[in-house]
Design a protein around this motif. Structure first.
Motif, mmCIF file in Angstrom:
data_model
loop_
_atom_site.group_PDB
_atom_site.id
_atom_site.type_symbol
_atom_site.label_atom_id
_atom_site.label_comp_id
_atom_site.label_asym_id
_atom_site.label_seq_id
_atom_site.Cartn_x
_atom_site.Cartn_y
_atom_site.Cartn_z
ATOM 1 N N UNK A 143 11.024 0.605 9.312
ATOM 2 C CA UNK A 143 11.606 -0.384 8.593
ATOM 3 C C UNK A 143 10.954 -1.377 7.435
ATOM 4 N N UNK A 144 9.535 -1.448 7.862
ATOM 5 C CA UNK A 144 8.662 -1.900 6.654
ATOM 6 C C UNK A 144 8.525 -1.136 5.404
ATOM 7 N N UNK A 145 8.427 0.200 5.591
ATOM 8 C CA UNK A 145 8.431 0.897 4.461
ATOM 9 C C UNK A 145 9.618 0.948 3.496
ATOM 10 N N UNK A 146 10.771 1.136 4.379
ATOM 11 C CA UNK A 146 11.958 1.268 3.932
ATOM 12 C C UNK A 146 12.346 -0.165 2.980
ATOM 13 N N UNK A 147 12.245 -1.263 3.489
ATOM 14 C CA UNK A 147 12.034 -2.692 2.808
ATOM 15 C C UNK A 147 11.215 -3.075 1.763
ATOM 16 N N UNK A 148 9.842 -2.525 1.947
ATOM 17 C CA UNK A 148 8.697 -2.976 0.903
ATOM 18 C C UNK A 148 8.014 -1.937 0.506
ATOM 19 N N UNK A 149 8.031 -0.744 0.809
ATOM 20 C CA UNK A 149 7.256 0.399 0.172
ATOM 21 C C UNK A 149 5.970 0.759 1.104
ATOM 22 N N UNK A 150 5.201 1.537 0.761
ATOM 23 C CA UNK A 150 4.225 1.899 1.700
ATOM 24 C C UNK A 150 2.867 1.303 1.157
ATOM 25 N N UNK A 151 3.006 0.556 0.088
ATOM 26 C CA UNK A 151 1.739 -0.291 -0.333
ATOM 27 C C UNK A 151 1.668 -1.634 0.393
ATOM 28 N N UNK A 152 2.685 -2.061 0.936
ATOM 29 C CA UNK A 152 2.847 -3.523 1.486
ATOM 30 C C UNK A 152 2.518 -2.914 2.848
#
Length: 432
Positions: free
Chosen positions: A357-366
């Protein structure tokens, strides 16, 4: 020459080489309890499944079963050996990214806070419980020292079963792309993932948790090596620079660490070898999963396929050793262990969903920044709860490692802004 190398391996398997002259708290009762012997027994159990499967796959392919086969078993064999659709090698792989929707900055901030808290809570709890289960006794009283849980493979099975259930329910409840990869291809990532997880749990019997966390942070180095070997990737100069800084930081920490307080296991040669095994197997897992994403699938489908074969591997091996019943009996004798193992599995499975969910919403860097912060907090928690000592030089080494990791994120972001092709981030599937 062979005899000398064999002697080194045997000495590494012996748990009497503690740093600072210390010896482990509970040495093995016999040579059959040595980690190297258990590793070979586990690998032999996995081979009883992998080797026949390898020959069956080649048999069906050689017989062109996809064109000539029929009967009740045809759909199953087709899905396992051939897949349901051709490999989309010339297409851009599907990425399970959430469609961008215009939202207010406040709502975005709340979602980021939700993702950060979810990742921190689940994975910090997972780290604390992992060290508790593998390094402390259960059932201790004033007259009895209690007993330790020693079967790392049983713990791996519990984690994988719950992750399989969570991934299966998610695939049923949420629409997924049509699955096309041959099922047998998941078995390679599953095997390396099981072995890496076993090495990770087993290493805690010989090394401190902060040492293990730093080793995980430094696995970008073998990931780069595996990327060159498996995926034929090329890397930028800044990536080699940050990898070198990470190596320096880890070396500073390891060389400056003093003896552990009380009777906790200190860093040993066995622990370092197990850590090297964990990093090597995990690096292969990440690169193999990246290759599998060339098929049209979501991250949750990947999670389901990998965990499905992981459950098969561990159940077969545990049944062959008679350890499945013994692990269940240990849970029956110690309800506290049962609660810890269940919560450990819940944190592992739910944390995986937070990763997606985090990667989907904010990308791999975040996501990488959040997990780097989590690793630093995990080291502090371990030192506070379990009394690990970190010297000033060791603390500087930790700072160098995390500074290098953040520098990687910054450099990757700059490349993206300039329109250059950044090196793909490591696959987020099956991090634990």
């Amino acid at each position: 020459m062979d005899a000398r190398w064999w002697a080194v391996v045997v000495l590494a398997a012996l748990p009497s080489l503690g740093a600072g002259g210390e010896t482990p708290e509970a040495p093995p009762e016999s040579w059959t309890q040595l980690w190297f012997f258990r590793f070979l027994v586990n690998a032999a159990g996995y081979a009883t499944f992998m080797v026949p499967g390898y020959f069956l796959v080649h048999y069906f392919r050689r017989k062109n079963y996809l064109e000539t086969g029929r009967g009740l078993c045809y759909p199953l064999i087709k899905a396992c050996v051939f897949g349901n659709e051709p490999k989309a090698s010339d297409e851009v792989p599907l990425a399970p990214r959430t469609e961008t929707v215009e939202t207010t900055p406040t709502w975005q901030a709340l979602k980021l806070l939700f993702c950060t808290l979810g990742l921190q809570v689940f994975y910090l709890t997972w780290g604390v419980l992992q060290e508790r289960v593998m390094t402390r006794s259960y059932g201790a009283t004033a007259t009895s020292p209690g007993e330790r849980f020693t079967d790392s493979q049983f713990l791996v099975l519990m984690n994988r079963v719950l992750a399989l259930i969570v991934a299966g329910l998610y695939c049923i409840l949420c629409k997924q792309p049509r699955h096309g990869a041959p099922m047998y291809r998941y078995s390679f990532a599953s095997l390396s993932n099981v072995l890496s997880s076993w090495c990770q749990y087993e290493a805690l019997k010989f090394i401190s948790f902060p040492t293990q966390v730093l080793a995980k942070a430094s696995k970008v180095i073998p990931v780069m090596l595996m990327g060159k070997l498996v995926s034929r990737r090329s890397y930028e100069h800044w990536e080699y620079l940050t990898a070198g800084l990470i190596s320096i930081g880890v070396s500073m920490f390891l060389l400056s660490s003093g003896p552990e307080p009380r009777s906790s296991p200190a860093t040993t040669l066995s622990g370092l070898i197990l850590l090297a095994g964990y990093i090597a197997f995990d690096s292969f897992t990440s690169n193999w999963q990246d290759a599998l994403f060339a098929y049209k699938m979501s991250s949750v489908q990947m999670m389901f396929g990998v965990n499905f074969f992981s459950c098969l591997f561990t159940v077969i091996s545990l049944l062959q050793q008679g350890a499945l019943l013994e692990g269940t009996r240990f849970m029956g004798r110690h309800s506290e262990f049962a609660a810890h193992a269940l919560l450990l599995s819940v944190c592992s499975a739910c944390g995986q969903l937070f990763i997606f969910y985090t990667i989907g919403q904010f990308g791999a860097a975040v996501f990488t920044i959040i997990m780097t912060l989590r690793q630093a907090i995990a080291i502090l928690l371990s030192c506070l709860l379990y009394g690990h000592t970190v010297t000033v030089v060791g603390g500087l080494g930790v700072a160098v490692v995390f500074a290098a990791l953040l520098l990687r994120v910054y450099a990757r972001g700059r490349l993206k802004q300039r329109g250059k092709k950044a090196v793909p981030v490591e696959s987020p599937v099956q991090k634990v």
